[in-house]
Design a protein around this motif. Structure first.
Motif, short mmCIF file in Angstrom:
data_model
loop_
_atom_site.label_atom_id
_atom_site.label_comp_id
_atom_site.label_asym_id
_atom_site.label_seq_id
_atom_site.Cartn_x
_atom_site.Cartn_y
_atom_site.Cartn_z
N ASN A 173 49.90 63.28 106.07
CA ASN A 173 50.80 62.41 105.32
C ASN A 173 50.07 61.28 104.61
O ASN A 173 50.56 60.77 103.59
CB ASN A 173 51.90 61.88 106.25
CG ASN A 173 52.89 62.96 106.61
OD1 ASN A 173 53.31 63.74 105.76
ND2 ASN A 173 53.27 63.06 107.87
N ASP B 283 54.74 59.11 107.89
CA ASP B 283 55.42 59.81 108.98
C ASP B 283 54.48 60.22 110.10
O ASP B 283 53.37 60.69 109.88
CB ASP B 283 56.10 61.07 108.45
CG ASP B 283 57.41 60.78 107.73
OD1 ASP B 283 57.99 59.72 108.00
OD2 ASP B 283 57.83 61.61 106.92
N THR C 11 59.54 58.56 112.97
CA THR C 11 59.90 57.66 111.88
C THR C 11 61.36 57.25 111.95
O THR C 11 61.72 56.10 111.66
CB THR C 11 59.62 58.33 110.52
OG1 THR C 11 58.25 58.74 110.48
CG2 THR C 11 59.90 57.39 109.37
N SER D 164 58.00 58.64 103.53
CA SER D 164 58.62 59.51 104.52
C SER D 164 59.32 60.71 103.90
O SER D 164 59.88 60.63 102.80
CB SER D 164 59.62 58.70 105.35
OG SER D 164 60.32 59.53 106.26
N MET E 283 61.43 62.17 106.17
CA MET E 283 62.46 62.22 107.19
C MET E 283 63.71 61.46 106.74
O MET E 283 63.65 60.59 105.87
CB MET E 283 61.94 61.61 108.49
CG MET E 283 60.65 62.25 109.01
SD MET E 283 60.79 64.04 109.27
CE MET E 283 62.01 64.06 110.59
N THR F 210 60.00 68.07 113.84
CA THR F 210 59.69 67.57 112.51
C THR F 210 59.77 68.66 111.45
O THR F 210 60.21 68.41 110.33
CB THR F 210 58.28 66.97 112.52
OG1 THR F 210 58.20 65.95 113.53
CG2 THR F 210 57.92 66.38 111.17
N THR G 168 60.23 69.12 107.23
CA THR G 168 59.05 69.20 106.37
C THR G 168 58.84 70.59 105.77
O THR G 168 58.41 70.71 104.62
CB THR G 168 57.79 68.79 107.14
OG1 THR G 168 57.63 69.64 108.29
CG2 THR G 168 57.89 67.34 107.59
#
Length: 373
Positions: A18, A136, A141, A194, A196, A309, A313
């Motif tokens: 990231n 992230d 996050t 981010s 998220m 996650t 992603t």
């Protein structure tokens, strides 16, 4: 105050990935890439500040291996990487702090991946940077922004409710100081980078991570006819019961014709051996974060994942490939007696937001027999 550039503190392969994504959309000035190194699509050189990544290396062998591979990719992009054995001995924390103090003091911008890390919480108050970027570290996050908004202690959900140790009390002063540094204020800009579904507190800037570097650097992947399962470390963190998890994976594998199981880097060797023997799944231990592995391919036409996650992603990394990602809820009955009271709501929030934001299909667990399609 001197400004020697941007300093990034990372402790995991995902955090370093990231940082690379952040540098791709907000490019600092970097040295020339290593001779013969592949790079992302060329473009104009933007003015910026040199980027140095400090890898605060963990002890776990799988994490170390992935982090080493990510460091090689970062160096291929011309980024300076410092390998720092911050956990090698009892005195390594103080030695690390002393070694990094000059760089932390002179950096105009600090990028970090895990605000919950005690190591980062010790180091962060040492910086005078007027700009802090938080990238992230997976689903953490979502917790970070929520707790920072409330002004609460920065403690991960699976650790909340546990009895504090003397070490916890000793680190409390550093945690408080780090939280203040991560709170936007006069003369201090804080940005969240981010992918998220996190809502930053008032005053914190937000930049969306769309995995542009990953898509430019790798793929598109070859897509196989099979189905892949993404593993989770919820058993290892004491959240989900081992036997319930084994049963669920077995039902998923047989019901959906899955052939491969992509192991989380923290899953135990013993558990993975049992999964292989009892389900017939081919266990794959990736050498890079799954976003890169999937983008390089080959990858199954369907990916099944428990709350993690990757349900947020992978839809970004695999955008336009036609790969179908399906999320599987964790039945509350799978939770252990020692699981945090926040576990059920947090895990359901991950899958719920993934379905809402990315339109993912889902397998609702209920009784484990209902896992079959």
């Amino acid at each position: 105050m001197g400004d020697s550039g941007t300093l990034a503190l990372v402790e995991s392969p995902v955090q370093l990935l990231n940082v690379l994504e952040w540098a791709h959309v907000h490019p600092p000035a970097v040295p020339t890439p290593r001779p013969g190194a592949a790079s992302a699509a060329p473009g104009p050189v933007a003015p910026g500040r040199p980027l140095t990544v400090v890898a605060l290396v963990p002890r776990d062998p799988m994490t170390r291996g992935q982090l080493r591979r990510m460091a090689e990719l970062a160096m291929d992009e011309g980024i300076v990487v410092r390998w720092c054995e911050a956990r090698s001995s009892r005195g390594s924390l103080l030695r690390t702090a002393a070694e990094l103090t000059p760089a932390l003091r002179s950096a105009g911008r600090v990028v970090l991946g895990d605000p919950f890390s005690r190591l980062v919480q010790v180091l962060l108050p040492l910086t005078r940077a007027r700009e802090i970027i938080v990238v992230d570290d997976g689903t953490a996050t979502m917790e970070f922004t929520e707790l920072l908004t409330k002004g609460a202690r920065l403690v991960r959900w699976h650790r909340s409710g546990r009895r504090g140790s003397p070490a916890d009390a000793a680190f409390g002063v550093f945690a408080s100081a780090a939280r203040r540094r991560l709170t936007p204020g006069r003369g201090r800009r804080v940005e969240l980078f981010s992918s998220m579904p996190a809502t930053p507190p008032p005053g914190m800037a937000l930049r969306a991570n769309r995995f542009a570097w990953t898509r430019a650097r790798f793929g598109p992947p070859t897509i196989s006819a099979g189905t892949d399962i993404v593993g989770t470390s919820l058993v290892e963190t004491g959240v989900v019961d081992l036997e319930r998890y084994m049963t669920a994976v077995g039902i998923l594998a047989s019901g959906h014709g899955a052939t491969r199981y992509f192991a989380h880097r923290r899953e135990s060797v013993e558990k993975l051996h049992r999964l292989s023997v009892e389900t017939g799944l081919q266990i794959v231990r990736p050498d890079l974060p799954l976003e890169l592995v999937a983008r390089r391919g080959p990858i199954g036409h369907t990916i099944l994942s428990f709350p993690s996650t990757v349900v947020h992603t992978l839809p970004l990394a695999l955008e336009g490939t036609g790969v179908k990602i399906t999320v599987c809820d964790v039945d509350p009955e799978w939770l252990t007696d020692s699981a945090s009271p926040r576990a059920e709501s947090f895990l359901s929030g991950i899958t719920g937001t993934a379905r809402e934001l990315h339109g993912l299909a889902s397998v609702v667990s209920g009784q484990t027999a209902a896992l079959a399609p």
